[in-house]
Design an enzyme around this catalytic site. Structure first.
Site, mmCIF file in Angstrom:
data_model
loop_
_atom_site.group_PDB
_atom_site.id
_atom_site.type_symbol
_atom_site.label_atom_id
_atom_site.label_comp_id
_atom_site.label_asym_id
_atom_site.label_seq_id
_atom_site.Cartn_x
_atom_site.Cartn_y
_atom_site.Cartn_z
ATOM 1 N N GLN A 158 0.800 -1.223 0.000
ATOM 2 C CA GLN A 158 0.000 0.000 0.000
ATOM 3 C C GLN A 158 0.837 1.279 0.000
ATOM 4 O O GLN A 158 0.320 2.342 -0.342
ATOM 5 C CB GLN A 158 -0.963 -0.007 1.193
ATOM 6 C CG GLN A 158 -2.007 -1.101 1.068
ATOM 7 C CD GLN A 158 -2.929 -1.155 2.269
ATOM 8 O OE1 GLN A 158 -2.592 -1.750 3.281
ATOM 9 N NE2 GLN A 158 -4.083 -0.540 2.176
ATOM 10 N N HIS A 163 -2.032 -5.568 -12.767
ATOM 11 C CA HIS A 163 -1.563 -5.435 -14.152
ATOM 12 C C HIS A 163 -2.414 -6.270 -15.113
ATOM 13 O O HIS A 163 -2.679 -5.847 -16.235
ATOM 14 C CB HIS A 163 -0.080 -5.816 -14.250
ATOM 15 C CG HIS A 163 0.808 -4.891 -13.462
ATOM 16 N ND1 HIS A 163 1.959 -5.307 -12.841
ATOM 17 C CD2 HIS A 163 0.687 -3.563 -13.179
ATOM 18 C CE1 HIS A 163 2.517 -4.276 -12.209
ATOM 19 N NE2 HIS A 163 1.752 -3.212 -12.401
ATOM 20 N N ASP A 200 2.020 0.445 -8.056
ATOM 21 C CA ASP A 200 3.350 0.473 -8.688
ATOM 22 C C ASP A 200 4.246 1.528 -8.037
ATOM 23 O O ASP A 200 5.447 1.311 -7.858
ATOM 24 C CB ASP A 200 3.236 0.793 -10.182
ATOM 25 C CG ASP A 200 2.635 -0.359 -10.979
ATOM 26 O OD1 ASP A 200 2.370 -1.419 -10.392
ATOM 27 O OD2 ASP A 200 2.432 -0.175 -12.208
ATOM 28 N N ARG A 251 3.981 0.041 12.911
ATOM 29 C CA ARG A 251 3.679 -1.301 12.395
ATOM 30 C C ARG A 251 3.721 -1.243 10.877
ATOM 31 O O ARG A 251 2.896 -0.564 10.252
ATOM 32 C CB ARG A 251 2.298 -1.750 12.875
ATOM 33 C CG ARG A 251 1.844 -3.051 12.245
ATOM 34 C CD ARG A 251 0.501 -3.550 12.780
ATOM 35 N NE ARG A 251 0.152 -4.771 12.078
ATOM 36 C CZ ARG A 251 -0.926 -4.931 11.295
ATOM 37 N NH1 ARG A 251 -1.813 -3.974 11.163
ATOM 38 N NH2 ARG A 251 -1.123 -6.068 10.671
ATOM 39 N N HIS A 295 1.359 -9.313 4.730
ATOM 40 C CA HIS A 295 0.185 -8.444 4.600
ATOM 41 C C HIS A 295 -0.302 -8.541 3.150
ATOM 42 O O HIS A 295 -0.259 -7.569 2.398
ATOM 43 C CB HIS A 295 0.523 -7.012 5.017
ATOM 44 C CG HIS A 295 -0.656 -6.179 5.421
ATOM 45 N ND1 HIS A 295 -0.743 -5.528 6.624
ATOM 46 C CD2 HIS A 295 -1.807 -5.884 4.764
ATOM 47 C CE1 HIS A 295 -1.903 -4.866 6.695
ATOM 48 N NE2 HIS A 295 -2.555 -5.069 5.575
ATOM 49 N N ASN A 318 -1.604 -10.838 8.565
ATOM 50 C CA ASN A 318 -2.604 -9.792 8.743
ATOM 51 C C ASN A 318 -3.931 -10.205 8.103
ATOM 52 O O ASN A 318 -3.997 -10.456 6.907
ATOM 53 C CB ASN A 318 -2.138 -8.498 8.076
ATOM 54 C CG ASN A 318 -3.168 -7.393 8.250
ATOM 55 O OD1 ASN A 318 -3.314 -6.852 9.341
ATOM 56 N ND2 ASN A 318 -3.913 -7.088 7.197
ATOM 57 N N GLU A 319 -4.982 -10.256 8.903
ATOM 58 C CA GLU A 319 -6.356 -10.426 8.428
ATOM 59 C C GLU A 319 -6.558 -11.594 7.467
ATOM 60 O O GLU A 319 -6.970 -11.402 6.309
ATOM 61 C CB GLU A 319 -6.861 -9.136 7.757
ATOM 62 C CG GLU A 319 -6.946 -7.958 8.683
ATOM 63 C CD GLU A 319 -7.657 -6.747 8.048
ATOM 64 O OE1 GLU A 319 -8.069 -6.825 6.881
ATOM 65 O OE2 GLU A 319 -7.794 -5.724 8.740
ATOM 66 N N ASN A 321 -7.611 -6.002 14.385
ATOM 67 C CA ASN A 321 -7.972 -4.893 13.505
ATOM 68 C C ASN A 321 -9.472 -4.716 13.587
ATOM 69 O O ASN A 321 -10.232 -5.667 13.391
ATOM 70 C CB ASN A 321 -7.598 -5.195 12.048
ATOM 71 C CG ASN A 321 -6.105 -5.157 11.811
ATOM 72 O OD1 ASN A 321 -5.327 -4.889 12.728
ATOM 73 N ND2 ASN A 321 -5.702 -5.427 10.584
ATOM 74 N N TYR A 325 -12.791 -1.818 12.777
ATOM 75 C CA TYR A 325 -13.229 -0.557 12.176
ATOM 76 C C TYR A 325 -14.683 -0.217 12.431
ATOM 77 O O TYR A 325 -15.029 0.944 12.565
ATOM 78 C CB TYR A 325 -13.007 -0.600 10.651
ATOM 79 C CG TYR A 325 -11.553 -0.574 10.256
ATOM 80 C CD1 TYR A 325 -10.911 0.637 10.013
ATOM 81 C CD2 TYR A 325 -10.815 -1.743 10.144
ATOM 82 C CE1 TYR A 325 -9.573 0.687 9.661
ATOM 83 C CE2 TYR A 325 -9.469 -1.710 9.790
ATOM 84 C CZ TYR A 325 -8.850 -0.496 9.553
ATOM 85 O OH TYR A 325 -7.536 -0.448 9.218
ATOM 86 N N GLU A 380 -4.925 -2.176 14.156
ATOM 87 C CA GLU A 380 -5.473 -1.214 13.193
ATOM 88 C C GLU A 380 -6.815 -0.711 13.686
ATOM 89 O O GLU A 380 -7.628 -1.491 14.194
ATOM 90 C CB GLU A 380 -5.736 -1.840 11.804
ATOM 91 C CG GLU A 380 -4.517 -2.159 11.011
ATOM 92 C CD GLU A 380 -4.842 -2.750 9.632
ATOM 93 O OE1 GLU A 380 -5.940 -2.494 9.096
ATOM 94 O OE2 GLU A 380 -3.978 -3.468 9.111
#
Ligand code: NAG
Ligand code: NAG
Ligand code: NAG
Length: 515
Positions: A55, A75, A88, A113, A158, A202-203, A345, A347, A412
């Site tokens: 990310q 891509h 990219d 992290r 991740h 992660n997740e 995590n 939200y 998170e």
């Protein structure tokens, strides 16, 4: 909009009335009264921020990095991503890491992290080729962080599997337990002298969907109720393998801790009927217990309700065995307890009612509960992210009870908008969620030792591209320099992080739950 199913929960009114004394517990204080009450976190509590390699790093094919499944998907299928965006270049943190560490230091972060890109270090996924320039990048980043007094907290995986391993089938192939162990050993050998908190995965709830659904997550394989179960089975064994390796071979000298990060919404029942309460439990077990029960429960293994329901559906489908794979008793024992803490995590909150949804077969259908969110809850730029801080406190309490007082790091938590510098929505989110966290720790006695805000910077938000922004620092993607600018929330978090206090805001005393 209120409907016949809407409920106003007065429990919270009672809690709010009884649970806000001026001094609470031994670990922290609710200083003063009336206006501007400050809520102090326990001594040693750590605040930080989080990102993930794909990310923020960019440099997708520089300095010997191999292709991973995100490179491949963006891509091959640009139409899967909003505005055909890619990672990219992303935030170009690969080149701008020194500047980014300065921003983290300005924010008063205790830790950062970040994740390591497997294919940057092992371009082919296995040990046939080790990319020294990739190893150097993380070495420099870790040293830069330590130099600024920021603890590096590393996620090993991740979501960016080397494409070469996907070509062997990816996570449904159990050989990946060995490959993941080899990769993890290299990381621990290279950085374990300085990294004291490791997260294996992660997740998995999200990335194993890559084997259940198209256009959501690479490798974009449409095998619901099969591919996701197989992938998770390998991931849990790989996690436990690396935990035991660290525990027996490295902990004695390196003295760090290792865990996994799992994600879930809080889930409210649509009503207080026994059917809806059972649907709530199934939603939590199929979304979270699937991973957490094998590791954090006393009995281990997948949740019983899950084993029973998938076996029954599989039999009704005429299959000779359950679509949910089986652990041997030795594997159950090997996975059980394989974590020093729980990375969480979180939200948002959703609502469950009894019923069926999703393709047949699928995990959604096996679960036998239907999810939704109340349209009156305040929203963000992400359709799935409604603001419900009371749900955070309830979830933390549920985890404490379900997993026997487990020690939790919030890895998170955050809010999306479209990138405004004056981000009042994000400020409100952090104020209210950090208050809910404080209440869970100081009033309810939940064991939480750290909190990471997602995210340090605006970044590539997976299939939502750059349209949904979670950053505390704004990134200007129209400027080739990708200039970083603090948003209003940076000032707020800086004061929370450095003073270890949050200004008290009232937890909403009532809310509706209708869909
Ligand atoms: C996005 O990618 C698709 C598929 O390659 C292409 O047809 C379309 O023109 C692209 N759209 C934009 C805005 O570049
Ligand atoms: C690891 O966890 C143990 C038990 O919670 C704790 O005592 C220790 O301080 C932790 N180590 C680090 C480096 O945080
Ligand atoms: C980009 O960075 C370069 C070098 O620091 C600087 O000379 C230039 O003015 C910057 N451009 C913008 C648009 O900020």
């Amino acid at each position: 909009m209120a409907t016949a199913k809407s409920h106003l929960l007065l429990v919270w009114l009672l809690l709010a009335a009884t649970a806000t004394p001026a001094v609470v517990g031994e670990k922290g204080r609710d200083d003063g009264d009336g206006e501007n009450v400050k809520r102090t976190f326990p001594a040693g509590f750590m605040f930080g921020t989080a990102t993930a390699a794909y990310q923020v790093e960019g440099a997708w094919n520089e300095d010997g990095k191999g292709e991973n499944i995100w490179d491949h998907m963006v891509h091959e299928h640009p139409e899967y991503i909003r505005d055909n965006a890619t990672g990219d270049i992303a935030d170009d943190s690969y080149h701008k890491y020194e500047e980014d560490v300065r921003l983290l230091a300005e924010l008063g972060s205790d830790f950062y992290r970040f994740s390591i890109s497997w294919a940057r270090i092992l371009p082919k996924g296995d040990l046939s080729q080790i990319n020294q320039l990739g190893l150097n990048y993380y070495d420099n980043l870790i040293n830069e962080l330590l130099d600024k007094g920021i603890e590096p907290l590393v996620t090993m995986y991740h979501w960016d599997l080397p494409q070469a391993l996907q070509e062997l089938g990816g996570w449904p192939n159990p050989i990946l337990v060995d490959y993941f162990e080899d990769y993890a050993r290299l990381l621990i050998e290279s950085y374990g002298d300085r990294v004291k908190h490791w997260i294996t995965f992660n997740e998995p709830l999200e990335f194993t969907m890559g084997y259940a659904k198209e256009a959501y997550m690479p490798p974009s394989i449409n095998k619901p109720g099969v591919g996701d179960y197989l992938a998770t089975h390998t991931v849990l064994l790989a996690h436990a393998r690396v935990y035991h390796m660290y525990d027996t071979e490295y902990r004695p000298t390196q003295q760090g801790n290792i865990s996994i990060t799992l994600n879930t919404d809080w889930v409210e029942p649509a009503s207080d009927s026994p059917e809806d309460i059972a649907a709530q439990d199934r939603m939590l077990q199929f979304n979270f217990g699937w991973f957490a029960h094998p590791i954090f429960s006393e009995e281990g293994d997948y949740p019983q309700v899950m084993r029973e329901r998938v076996a029954a559906n599989s039999e009704a489908e005429g299959l000779p065995r359950s679509r949910l794979p089986t652990f041997t008793p030795e594997e159950v024992a090997f996975i059980r307890g394989s974590s020093d803490f729980l990375g969480l995590n979180h939200y948002t909150t959703s609502i469950a009612t009894s019923g069926e949804e999703g393709p047949n077969p699928s995990r959604d259908r096996d679960r036998g509960s239907v999810g939704c969110q109340d349209p009156t809850w305040p929203t963000s730029a992400s359709s799935w992210l409604k603001v419900a801080p009371w749900g955070f406190r309830k979830l933390l309490n549920w985890l404490h009870k379900e997993y026997n007082g487990v020690t939790i790091m919030v890895t998170e938590n955050g809010f999306s908008d479209s990138g405004e510098l004056n981000d009042a929505g994000r400020e409100n989110y952090y104020k209210t969620y950090i208050n809910a966290l404080w209440e869970a720790i100081m009033i309810d006695g939940v064991n939480v030792f750290a909190y990471a805000a997602w995210s340090a910077l605006d970044n590539f938000e997976w299939t939502r591209g750059y349209a949904e922004r979670f950053g505390i620092y704004h990134v200007n993607y129209d400027d080739p320099n990708l200039t970083r600018t603090p948003k209003s929330s940076a000032q707020l978090l800086k004061s929370i992080f450095t003073e270890k206090m949050v200004e008290k805001v009232e937890t909403p005393s009532e809310y509706s739950r209708s869909c």
